[in-house]
Design a protein around this motif. Structure first.
Motif, mmCIF file in Angstrom:
data_model
loop_
_atom_site.group_PDB
_atom_site.id
_atom_site.type_symbol
_atom_site.label_atom_id
_atom_site.label_comp_id
_atom_site.label_asym_id
_atom_site.label_seq_id
_atom_site.Cartn_x
_atom_site.Cartn_y
_atom_site.Cartn_z
ATOM 1 N N SER A 91 0.839 -1.190 0.000
ATOM 2 C CA SER A 91 0.000 0.000 0.000
ATOM 3 C C SER A 91 0.878 1.245 0.000
ATOM 4 O O SER A 91 2.067 1.192 0.357
ATOM 5 C CB SER A 91 -0.930 0.028 1.221
ATOM 6 N N ARG A 151 -8.031 2.109 -0.550
ATOM 7 C CA ARG A 151 -8.001 3.061 -1.667
ATOM 8 C C ARG A 151 -8.714 4.356 -1.296
ATOM 9 O O ARG A 151 -8.257 5.453 -1.652
ATOM 10 C CB ARG A 151 -8.644 2.434 -2.899
ATOM 11 N N ALA A 190 -6.417 6.522 0.622
ATOM 12 C CA ALA A 190 -5.366 7.046 -0.254
ATOM 13 C C ALA A 190 -5.900 8.197 -1.105
ATOM 14 O O ALA A 190 -5.209 9.199 -1.331
ATOM 15 C CB ALA A 190 -4.818 5.934 -1.142
ATOM 16 N N GLU A 191 -7.134 8.076 -1.577
ATOM 17 C CA GLU A 191 -7.724 9.159 -2.365
ATOM 18 C C GLU A 191 -7.880 10.425 -1.537
ATOM 19 O O GLU A 191 -7.610 11.540 -2.019
ATOM 20 C CB GLU A 191 -9.079 8.714 -2.914
ATOM 21 N N LEU A 218 -3.398 12.148 -9.439
ATOM 22 C CA LEU A 218 -2.840 10.796 -9.333
ATOM 23 C C LEU A 218 -3.931 9.741 -9.162
ATOM 24 O O LEU A 218 -3.733 8.568 -9.509
ATOM 25 C CB LEU A 218 -1.853 10.722 -8.165
ATOM 26 N N GLU A 253 -4.836 7.766 -12.264
ATOM 27 C CA GLU A 253 -3.865 6.862 -12.880
ATOM 28 C C GLU A 253 -4.361 5.412 -12.762
ATOM 29 O O GLU A 253 -4.919 5.018 -11.739
ATOM 30 C CB GLU A 253 -2.505 6.988 -12.194
ATOM 31 N N TRP A 290 -2.906 2.705 -12.206
ATOM 32 C CA TRP A 290 -2.265 1.919 -11.155
ATOM 33 C C TRP A 290 -2.721 2.307 -9.749
ATOM 34 O O TRP A 290 -2.430 1.615 -8.782
ATOM 35 C CB TRP A 290 -0.736 2.065 -11.230
ATOM 36 N N PHE A 291 -3.440 3.403 -9.623
ATOM 37 C CA PHE A 291 -3.769 3.909 -8.288
ATOM 38 C C PHE A 291 -4.756 3.004 -7.550
ATOM 39 O O PHE A 291 -4.784 2.973 -6.322
ATOM 40 C CB PHE A 291 -4.338 5.328 -8.392
ATOM 41 N N ARG A 298 0.266 1.094 -6.262
ATOM 42 C CA ARG A 298 0.610 2.423 -5.732
ATOM 43 C C ARG A 298 1.980 2.398 -5.068
ATOM 44 O O ARG A 298 2.758 3.352 -5.167
ATOM 45 C CB ARG A 298 -0.429 2.890 -4.716
ATOM 46 N N HIS A 307 4.967 3.123 -7.226
ATOM 47 C CA HIS A 307 5.097 4.465 -7.787
ATOM 48 C C HIS A 307 5.509 5.424 -6.674
ATOM 49 O O HIS A 307 4.669 5.925 -5.921
ATOM 50 C CB HIS A 307 3.787 4.892 -8.449
ATOM 51 N N VAL A 311 3.982 8.917 -5.230
ATOM 52 C CA VAL A 311 2.945 9.044 -4.202
ATOM 53 C C VAL A 311 3.591 9.372 -2.859
ATOM 54 O O VAL A 311 3.197 10.319 -2.168
ATOM 55 C CB VAL A 311 2.111 7.749 -4.107
#
Length: 398
Positions: free
Chosen positions: A236, A257, A260-261, A272, A275, A277-278, A284, A287, A290
Motif C-alpha cells: 500500500s 483506496r 489514499a484518495e 494521481l 492513474e 495503477w492507483f 501504488r 510508484h 505518491v
C-alpha cells in the motif's frame, strides 16, 4: 486496576509455577497473573538473570519489576535433590508449569514431562524454547534474536541499501509469550473437557513464522521475495513516517483506496487518483511519486497542522511518540493504558496495564516484581513443615 475494587478474576484459583527466565516464559506467566492466576516465580538462589538486565533504579532492574509483576518469589536450585523434591511437590499442586530450559534439562534433573505429569496428571507443562522440543536444532542454545534472524523477519526489515535489521526490543520473545499464554489457556480448556493436562511446546521461531505466514505462502506460490524498503510497504501507499517542518514526525497509512484518495486530495495531487495503477495498493507502492508527494507536503507544515488537516480529511495519521508523549497522552491516561504500581523497593513504577480488557472480569496489577525469595515461607510451608527438606527450611527461615 491498582487500588480498585476487588473483583473475581477469570483465572482466580489457578496456580502457575514460572521457572523460566528472561522474557518469553515470564511474559506468558505475567499475562496469566494479570488475570488472577497465583504465579509462583522459582529463581535460582544466585538470582534470575533478569534482575541485572536493562535500565536500573536504585540497583533494581525495571525490567524485572514489570515482567514479574503480580508474582511470588521462591529460591530453588534444581541441581539440589532437596530443592528438586520441593519443586516436584509444588508442581503436584499446580495447574501450570512454564519453563524455558534447553530441551532435556528438566529430564536430566529427573523432572521431565513424564515425571511431572505422572505426579500430577492434570498439569499443563508449557515449554518455551528458540526452536522447539525436537528437530535438528532442538539442542541449540537460542534467544529471540536468533529466531528473528531465522524466521525471515530480519531479512525483510531495514532500508533497501542497508543490512538486515533486528527489532529494537525482544519482539520474538514477546510474540512467543503471547502464544505461550494462549497455549496454556487452550490446554486448560482441553483439560476441562478431557480430564488430563498435556505438554505445550512453544517455539519462538515458529511464533514469528506464524506472523509471516502470508509472506511465506507468497514466496511458495509466486517466488516473490520480501525486499527491505525501510518504513514503506510493498502492499500500500502512502505508508511511511514523514518529517514535519518543526522536526517532529508523523506516521501515515493508507491501506484502503478510499483513504489514499483522501490523502491525495488533501495534498493537492488529486490527478494521481485517475492513474490506472492507483486502484491497487501494491501498484501504488511501486510508484514512489505518491510517497514523495506526501513527504513534500508534510515537510512544509508543523505536526499540529498536519494532524489537524489529516483528521479533517478523515485520513489515518498519528504522531510518532517518544515515551514522554506516551505518558502524557490524554487517551492513554483516561483508559489507564499506563498504570502506577506501588513497590517497596523503589516507591512506585509506571508500567503498561493489562494488554486487553474484559468487561466483567478485568485484569489488575497489584505488585511489581518481588524481592528474591520474598514469598518462600508462605509458598513452601504450605507443603507441610514435616515434608520440607532441610535446604527449603533454610530458605523459608524456619
Amino acid at each position: 486496576m491498582v487500588g480498585g475494587r476487588h473483583r473475581q478474576l477469570p483465572l482466580s484459583g489457578l496456580t502457575v509455577i514460572d521457572v523460566s527466565t528472561l522474557f518469553a516464559g515470564p511474559l506468558a506467566a505475567g499475562i496469566l497473573g494479570d488475570f488472577g492466576a497465583d504465579v509462583i516465580k522459582v529463581e535460582h538462589p544466585k538470582g534470575d538473570p533478569l534482575r541485572s538486565y536493562g535500565p536500573m533504579c536504585d540497583e533494581f532492574s525495571l525490567a524485572w519489576k514489570v515482567v514479574n509483576r503480580n508474582k511470588k518469589s521462591i529460591l530453588l536450585d534444581l541441581h539440589e535433590p532437596g530443592d528438586r523434591d520441593a519443586f516436584l511437590r509444588l508442581s503436584g499442586h499446580a495447574d501450570v508449569v512454564i519453563e524455558n530450559f534447553r530441551p532435556g534439562t528438566l529430564e536430566k534433573w529427573g523432572l521431565g514431562a513424564d515425571v511431572l505429569t505422572a505426579h500430577n496428571p492434570r498439569l499443563v507443562l508449557t515449554r518455551v524454547t528458540a526452536f522447539g522440543q525436537d528437530g535438528p536444532y532442538a539442542d541449540r542454545p537460542g534467544f529471540g534474536t536468533l529466531a528473528e534472524a531465522m524466521s525471515g523477519l530480519a531479512a525483510m526489515s531495514g532500508e533497501a541499501d542497508g543490512p538486515p535489521l533486528l527489532p529494537a526490543f525482544p519482539l520474538g520473545d514477546a510474540v512467543a509469550g503471547l502464544n505461550a499464554a494462549c497455549a496454556v489457556l487452550m490446554a486448560l480448556r482441553a483439560r476441562d473437557r478431557l480430564g488430563n493436562g498435556q505438554v505445550a511446546d512453544v517455539s519462538i521461531t515458529e511464533s514469528l513464522l506464524g506472523l509471516l505466514g502470508f509472506q511465506i505462502a507468497a514466496f511458495d506460490k509466486t517466488g516473490a521475495r520480501p525486499v527491505r524498503q525501510g518504513n514503506r510497504s510493498a502492499n500500500s501507499a502512502p505508508r511511511n513516517v514523514y518529517r514535519c517542518s518543526d522536526g517532529t514526525w508523523v506516521a501515515v497509512s493508507a491501506s484502503a483506496r478510499s483513504v489514499a484518495e483522501r490523502v491525495m486530495r488533501l495534498i493537492g495531487r488529486a490527478e494521481l487518483i485517475d492513474e490506472p495503477w492507483f486502484a491497487a495498493g501494491r501498484l501504488r507502492a511501486r510508484h514512489h511519486e505518491v510517497d514523495r508527494a506526501v513527504a513534500e507536503w508534510i515537510a512544509e507544515r508543523d505536526r499540529p497542522s498536519v494532524i489537524a488537516a489529516f483528521r479533517a480529511a478523515q485520513a489515518a495519521v498519528a504522531p510518532v511518540y517518544e515515551f514522554s508523549d506516551v505518558l502524557a497522552d490524554p487517551h492513554f491516561t483516561e483508559r489507564g493504558s499506563v498504570i502506577e504500581v506501588p513497590d517497596e523497593d523503589i516507591g512506585s513504577v509506571r508500567m503498561p496495564g493489562p494488554a486487553f480488557r474484559l468487561s466483567g472480569t478485568p485484569g489488575r496489577v497489584l505488585s511489581a516484581g518481588p524481592r528474591p525469595g520474598q514469598h518462600a515461607k508462605e509458598v513452601l510451608s504450605a507443603l507441610g513443615a514435616d515434608r520440607v527438606e532441610p535446604r527449603v527450611q533454610e530458605l523459608t527461615g524456619d
